[in-house]
Scaffold this motif. Structure first.
Motif, mmCIF file in Angstrom:
data_model
loop_
_atom_site.group_PDB
_atom_site.id
_atom_site.type_symbol
_atom_site.label_atom_id
_atom_site.label_comp_id
_atom_site.label_asym_id
_atom_site.label_seq_id
_atom_site.Cartn_x
_atom_site.Cartn_y
_atom_site.Cartn_z
ATOM 1 N N CYS A 1 -8.306 12.172 -5.466
ATOM 2 C CA CYS A 1 -7.329 11.130 -5.775
ATOM 3 C C CYS A 1 -6.045 11.674 -6.394
ATOM 4 O O CYS A 1 -5.059 10.945 -6.514
ATOM 5 N N ALA A 2 -6.052 12.946 -6.790
ATOM 6 C CA ALA A 2 -4.876 13.523 -7.425
ATOM 7 C C ALA A 2 -3.927 14.177 -6.418
ATOM 8 O O ALA A 2 -2.824 14.580 -6.781
ATOM 9 N N THR A 3 -4.341 14.266 -5.166
ATOM 10 C CA THR A 3 -3.558 15.038 -4.200
ATOM 11 C C THR A 3 -2.594 14.203 -3.369
ATOM 12 O O THR A 3 -1.760 14.758 -2.667
ATOM 13 N N LEU A 4 -2.724 12.871 -3.431
ATOM 14 C CA LEU A 4 -1.897 12.019 -2.579
ATOM 15 C C LEU A 4 -1.132 10.995 -3.398
ATOM 16 O O LEU A 4 -1.605 10.538 -4.441
ATOM 17 N N ALA A 5 0.048 10.644 -2.909
ATOM 18 C CA ALA A 5 0.815 9.566 -3.526
ATOM 19 C C ALA A 5 0.071 8.245 -3.339
ATOM 20 O O ALA A 5 -0.791 8.115 -2.475
ATOM 21 N N GLU A 6 0.427 7.257 -4.154
ATOM 22 C CA GLU A 6 -0.303 5.995 -4.167
ATOM 23 C C GLU A 6 -0.410 5.359 -2.788
ATOM 24 O O GLU A 6 -1.491 4.943 -2.357
ATOM 25 N N ASN A 7 0.707 5.265 -2.050
ATOM 26 C CA ASN A 7 0.675 4.590 -0.748
ATOM 27 C C ASN A 7 -0.154 5.360 0.277
ATOM 28 O O ASN A 7 -0.857 4.761 1.098
ATOM 29 N N LEU A 8 -0.095 6.687 0.214
ATOM 30 C CA LEU A 8 -0.889 7.482 1.148
ATOM 31 C C LEU A 8 -2.374 7.403 0.818
ATOM 32 O O LEU A 8 -3.220 7.319 1.712
ATOM 33 N N LEU A 9 -2.677 7.430 -0.471
ATOM 34 C CA LEU A 9 -4.081 7.328 -0.877
ATOM 35 C C LEU A 9 -4.662 5.972 -0.485
ATOM 36 O O LEU A 9 -5.805 5.883 -0.034
ATOM 37 N N GLU A 10 -3.864 4.923 -0.625
ATOM 38 C CA GLU A 10 -4.322 3.590 -0.244
ATOM 39 C C GLU A 10 -4.671 3.530 1.235
ATOM 40 O O GLU A 10 -5.707 2.976 1.629
ATOM 41 N N SER A 11 -3.816 4.118 2.068
ATOM 42 C CA SER A 11 -4.082 4.091 3.503
ATOM 43 C C SER A 11 -5.279 4.963 3.870
ATOM 44 O O SER A 11 -6.030 4.646 4.797
ATOM 45 N N GLU A 12 -5.489 6.067 3.127
ATOM 46 C CA GLU A 12 -6.643 6.922 3.391
ATOM 47 C C GLU A 12 -7.940 6.209 3.031
ATOM 48 O O GLU A 12 -8.954 6.357 3.711
ATOM 49 N N LEU A 13 -7.919 5.430 1.966
ATOM 50 C CA LEU A 13 -9.132 4.745 1.524
ATOM 51 C C LEU A 13 -9.425 3.492 2.340
ATOM 52 O O LEU A 13 -10.561 3.251 2.754
ATOM 53 N N PHE A 14 -8.384 2.678 2.562
ATOM 54 C CA PHE A 14 -8.588 1.369 3.168
ATOM 55 C C PHE A 14 -8.129 1.276 4.623
ATOM 56 O O PHE A 14 -8.413 0.280 5.284
ATOM 57 N N GLY A 15 -7.411 2.293 5.105
ATOM 58 C CA GLY A 15 -6.913 2.251 6.463
ATOM 59 C C GLY A 15 -5.733 1.305 6.603
ATOM 60 O O GLY A 15 -5.300 0.675 5.636
ATOM 61 N N TYR A 16 -5.217 1.191 7.805
ATOM 62 C CA TYR A 16 -4.097 0.275 8.028
ATOM 63 C C TYR A 16 -4.195 -0.349 9.418
ATOM 64 O O TYR A 16 -4.791 0.209 10.338
#
Length: 210
Positions: A5-20
């Motif tokens: 969770c420390a390697t990605l910016a908030e918006n990128l981490l959100e898309s990695e976790l929840f998809g788009y």
């Protein structure tokens, strides 16, 4: 499936976790993208450095943990998944709750089973077993017979505070076997980095896994 969770910016981490969803934002894939929670259906998601989540993502993760449903970014359909969540952090979450950096409701939702991994300096009795494992692996990598370590060498390794914990010990063992051409390694042969030469056991580095 794992993510730091420390390697990605908030918006990128959100898309990695929840998809788009398709067309969620400029540059998104035409058919959308599933996130880790979807991909890990009936499996496990490991969230490393959970303390680095923003307050926004903490709230979104909390809702997911309560219902195990979510919507992809830009999507309208509720997606239900069955996953196990494992988290890890090296920070003190109790202190972060007091300062408002970590949500207490998320902490209690996650903290069903908590495993505390003490720093290496507090479990010196584990070093001989770790030394044997790391020396075996290092010997295979550099293609040499596994050397023996004298009692003095082991005692020296047990006296070091190891601020880098197990990774630092592993690095020192590999460096020693790569540079020292001996069948028996003594305390004078250990190849420390300049960082851990002459250190004393006075620093705290805790590692907690939730």
């Amino acid at each position: 499936l794992a993510i730091n969770c420390a390697t990605l910016a908030e918006n990128l981490l959100e898309s990695e976790l929840f998809g788009y969803a398709p067309g969620a934002f400029t540059g998104s894939k035409q058919g959308g993208k599933p996130g880790l929670f979807e991909l890990a259906e009936n499996g496990t998601v490991f969230l490393d450095e959970i303390a680095e989540l923003s307050i926004y993502l903490q709230a979104k993760l909390l809702r997911f943990l309560q219902e195990f449903t979510f919507r992809r970014i830009g999507g309208t359909q509720e997606i239900n998944v069955n996953v196990r969540i494992v988290c890890a952090t090296h920070k003190n979450l109790d202190e972060m709750i007091v300062t408002g950096e970590f949500r207490d409701d998320l902490f209690y939702r996650l903290n069903v089973l908590s495993l505390n991994l003490p720093p290496l300096r507090e479990r010196a009795e584990d070093i001989p077993a770790l030394l044997n494992r790391f020396a075996t692996n290092a010997a295979e990598q550099v293609n040499i017979p596994k050397p023996d370590f004298t009692n003095q060498a082991i005692q020296l390794l047990q006296s070091v505070p190891w601020p880098g914990n197990i990774r630092e010990l592993q690095n020192v063992i590999f460096k020693t076997l790569a540079l020292v051409d001996k069948t028996v390694i003594d305390h004078t042969d250990i190849c420390f980095t300049s960082k851990n030469q002459g250190l004393t056991k006075d620093k705290k580095h805790n590692n907690e896994i939730i």
